[in-house]
Design a protein around this motif. Structure first.
Motif, PDB file in Angstrom:
ATOM      1  N   ALA A 138       0.868  -1.176   0.000  1.00 19.24           N
ATOM      2  CA  ALA A 138       0.000   0.000   0.000  1.00 19.24           C
ATOM      3  C   ALA A 138       0.906   1.228   0.000  1.00 19.24           C
ATOM      4  N   ILE A 139       0.885   1.982  -1.106  1.00 22.62           N
ATOM      5  CA  ILE A 139       1.781   3.132  -1.230  1.00 22.62           C
ATOM      6  C   ILE A 139       1.257   4.330  -0.458  1.00 22.62           C
ATOM      7  N   GLY A 140      -0.023   4.545  -0.499  1.00 20.74           N
ATOM      8  CA  GLY A 140      -0.632   5.715   0.152  1.00 20.74           C
ATOM      9  C   GLY A 140      -1.974   5.992  -0.485  1.00 20.74           C
ATOM     10  N   HIS A 141      -2.308   7.295  -0.656  1.00 20.09           N
ATOM     11  CA  HIS A 141      -3.587   7.646  -1.269  1.00 20.09           C
ATOM     12  C   HIS A 141      -3.457   8.957  -2.024  1.00 20.09           C
ATOM     13  N   ILE A 142      -4.418   9.186  -2.911  1.00 19.57           N
ATOM     14  CA  ILE A 142      -4.474  10.422  -3.673  1.00 19.57           C
ATOM     15  C   ILE A 142      -5.906  10.935  -3.656  1.00 19.57           C
ATOM     16  N   GLU A 143      -6.053  12.267  -3.424  1.00 18.63           N
ATOM     17  CA  GLU A 143      -7.363  12.914  -3.450  1.00 18.63           C
ATOM     18  C   GLU A 143      -7.587  13.448  -4.857  1.00 18.63           C
ATOM     19  N   LEU A 144      -8.574  12.901  -5.561  1.00 16.55           N
ATOM     20  CA  LEU A 144      -8.859  13.307  -6.933  1.00 16.55           C
ATOM     21  C   LEU A 144     -10.060  14.235  -6.973  1.00 16.55           C
ATOM     22  N   ASP A 145      -9.913  15.309  -7.723  1.00 19.30           N
ATOM     23  CA  ASP A 145     -11.007  16.263  -7.926  1.00 19.30           C
ATOM     24  C   ASP A 145     -11.415  16.168  -9.389  1.00 19.30           C
ATOM     25  N   LEU A 146     -12.474  15.386  -9.651  1.00 14.83           N
ATOM     26  CA  LEU A 146     -12.947  15.168 -11.012  1.00 14.83           C
ATOM     27  C   LEU A 146     -14.197  15.998 -11.267  1.00 14.83           C
ATOM     28  N   PRO A 147     -14.479  16.339 -12.547  1.00 14.08           N
ATOM     29  CA  PRO A 147     -15.667  17.158 -12.841  1.00 14.08           C
ATOM     30  C   PRO A 147     -16.960  16.409 -12.545  1.00 14.08           C
ATOM     31  N   GLU A 148     -18.046  17.176 -12.456  1.00 13.36           N
ATOM     32  CA  GLU A 148     -19.358  16.578 -12.221  1.00 13.36           C
ATOM     33  C   GLU A 148     -19.752  15.715 -13.414  1.00 13.36           C
TER      34      GLU A 148
END
Length: 663
Positions: free
Chosen positions: A516-526
């Motif tokens: 488990a490397i970690g995490h990423i917060e993704l902000d994708l369009p609606e």
């Protein structure tokens, strides 16, 4: 293995013999209860005139192992019965059991012969077919390899019992039949050879193990009585040995017997029929204790050479002829070299693997060379032996990085080092206009590029939706770049947290990883109106058995109760009738003048008053403790007593009153 024999039906002479034979070959001490049971069955069978020919045959075979005491009179009766059975035999099993029985008696008593051995030999040969197989009887339309083994074993018995000896030319004609029989042999991909039959009319179908075992027994028995060496290629004898060794430990006691008994026949003349001139060669088996060698730990290559049952091989040399990369047609990676024999372990060793052997899968080619030329007529080695070998090792993982890139310029916005051998807790953020890059380098212990079977990057959304990507490679470098702008539809426009996992694994990689490397917060369009929705996640079928939500019951609010003073006043009113009753008794002048004075009437009167008191006490208990059903049950019992004793008391009072009036 011995557990298989715990379920044997020791009332069956055939199964009893097979268990005893297996114990004998393996050198296992026979249990006293098994030996005692076997001797009891043998004595009952040989002493009974109604026992079948098959039971008598297996009784004699069992007796050849347990050595029960059979008197001379019983032996004479057995010989008479078996000779009569030989003369009247009309099928191959009849000849097999009767001739085999006489041969066993000869082994115990010595002086047993067949008067018309030539005629019996020809009668058995009448069941022979042109393809080398045999029929069970003249009425059987189909031939069988299983029957061929029985026939060869029977004919070997006829030759042993013949007096004078049979013409050798009559025996030699069977050599060509044996060659034809081996033309029908079948082969597995690993080189193991076996015989199999189609369904034989009128007889139970025998599987490959039982059929091959029958042929081997017949072959070695016949080889013991012929002066000619059988025309069987040595590689076929080795293929039969590999078949029996390759099936592992069977789960059935009969299959285990067939396996062990056949290996004993191929092993040496000590375990089966006396192969006086070894017309059937003894196979030598080359095996490796381990086919996985660690390059990192510098494991040595070890080779065993034994007979099929593990006996020591004669003096020989084991050569490593070549090493080839699996799936490659390139030349050998090493030159031919001899392995060193270790007297302590009895193995042939190559202490240091050649430097050309790196992590990967290879095919090692060995050759056995016997030291003595005369041993080549006794043992069969099978030529060169190919063995698949896996060379494992620790793979170096270097330059591991994870970065968020700008989509337009490709410049690094965020970059972090990864320790794939330890723990990581990387926290990143990105939008749909950026990219995610993961890269690392893999090298073997010898510094060469290594390409594992799998290198996968997994992103898991907090809603449990997963996405898996294959990490590509170029030489030693592995890299994957995820362009989120092109992946928004695949990600179902789901913004939020994605956990990142990296999996790198291979059969020869000793340090395969799932990190488990970690995490990423993704902000994708609606998502647009007609965007594909994420698939429903599978429901764990065992979740239905998990803890359920707690159920909270809502009860009706209790009604308002009257004041305490009112309740006490009502209780007092309920006692007023009792008080009035007591006052009334006093006013009436109640007394005990009419209480009976005689013993019997006085006893019933006492019981009457006690019963009334018990009924009143029951009313009190009903009020305080008992329910209606318990009260009615006890009241019914007390009521019967009260009626009986009350009737006697009233009868006494009536009789007393009548006497007073008459006086």
């Amino acid at each position: 293995m011995l557990i298989l024999f715990d379920v044997i039906d020791l009332t069956s002479l055939e199964e009893t013999y097979e268990a005893l034979r297996t114990f004998d070959v393996l050198g296992i001490e026979k249990k006293p209860d098994v030996t005692a049971t076997a001797c009891r069955l043998v004595s009952e069978t040989v002493g009974s005139s109604s026992s079948t020919l098959k039971d008598l045959f297996y009784a004699l075979k069992a007796n050849s192992i347990v050595k029960c005491k059979i008197n001379d009179k019983a032996y004479q009766g057995i010989i008479t019965r078996l000779n009569a059975a030989v003369d009247g035999a009309s099928s191959l099993p009849d000849f097999y059991h009767s001739v085999g029985g006489l041969l066993l008696v000869k082994g115990s008593k010595g002086d047993v012969h067949l008067a018309d051995a030539d005629g019996i030999f020809r009668s058995v040969k009448a069941f022979r077919q042109s393809d080398g197989r045999w029929r069970f009887s003249s009425n059987s339309p189909e031939s069988s390899s299983f029957a061929a083994g029985i026939a060869l074993e029977t004919l070997a018995g006829v030759v042993s019992l013949a007096s004078p000896e049979l013409d050798q030319s009559l025996i030699s004609t069977l050599n060509s039949d044996i060659s034809k029989l081996f033309d029908s042999i079948e082969k597995y991909d690993d080189g193991a050879l076996y015989f199999d039959d189609k369904l034989v009319y009128g007889h139970d179908h025998q599987g490959p193990l039982a059929t091959t075992s029958s042929v081997v027994r017949g072959l070695t028995a016949f080889a013991a009585v012929t002066d000619e060496r059988l025309n069987i290629p040595s590689n076929k004898i080795l293929g039969l040995a590999n078949f029996f060794l390759g099936i592992g430990v069977p789960g059935d006691a009969k299959d285990l017997f067939n396996q062990i008994d056949s290996l004993a026949c191929l092993e040496s003349n000590r375990q089966c029929f006396a192969l006086a001139v070894l017309m059937v060669s003894i196979p030598l088996i080359l095996s490796l204790p381990s086919t996985v060698l660690s390059v990192t730990k510098e494991d040595s290559l070890q080779v065993n050479v034994n007979t099929v049952l593990g006996s020591n091989a004669p003096p020989l040399t084991v050569k490593l002829v070549g090493v080839f990369t699996s799936g490659s047609k390139a030349a050998s990676l090493v030159e031919s070299q001899e392995l060193v024999f270790d007297d302590g372990t009895g193995m042939y060793n190559l202490n240091n693997l050649p430097k050309s052997i790196d992590v990967g899968s290879y095919t090692f080619v060995f050759e056995i060379v016997l030291h003595e030329p005369e041993h080549e007529k006794i043992y069969v080695t099978g030529g060169q032996k190919k063995v698949p070998i896996f060379a494992s090792g620790l793979i170096k993982i270097e330059n591991a990085e994870i970065a968020v890139l700008d989509s337009d310029l490709g410049s690094i916005e965020t970059q972090k080092k990864l320790d794939l051998a330890g723990q990581n807790a990387v926290s990143l953020s990105a939008n749909h206009l950026q990219k995610l890059r993961v890269s690392f380098k893999l090298t073997t212990p010898h510094g060469l590029a290594f390409k594992p079977h799998q290198a996968l990057l997994k992103l898991r959304h907090e809603s449990k939706v997963e996405h898996i990507f294959v990490v590509g490679s170029s030489g030693k470098q592995f890299e994957i770049v995820l362009n989120f702008l092109g992946l928004v539809e695949k990600f179902f426009y789901l913004s939020g947290r994605y956990d990142i996992e990296l999996a790198v694994g291979d059969a020869v990689m000793e340090n395969s990883l799932l990190r488990a490397i970690g995490h990423i917060e993704l902000d994708l369009p609606e998502p647009p109106e007609k965007a594909t929705r994420p698939p429903p996640q599978p429901v764990d079928p065992y979740s239905r058995y998990g803890p359920k939500a707690e159920i909270t019951h809502i009860f009706r609010a209790p009604e308002k109760r009257p004041p305490k003073e009112l309740s006490l006043a009502f209780l007092g009113l309920t006692f007023l009738p009792l008080l009035g009753f007591l006052i009334g008794l006093l006013r009436l002048g109640v007394n005990l003048k009419n209480f009976p004075s005689n013993t019997v009437p006085a006893t019933f009167a006492t019981l009457f008053h006690v019963s009334i008191g018990a009924v009143l006490s029951l009313y009190v208990l009903f009020w305080l403790k008992l329910d209606l059903f318990q009260t009615l049950k006890l009241l019914g019992f007390l009521g019967v007593i009260l009626v009986l004793v009350g009737h006697r008391v009233l009868s006494h009072l009536a009789a007393t009153s009548a006497k007073l009036k008459s006086a």
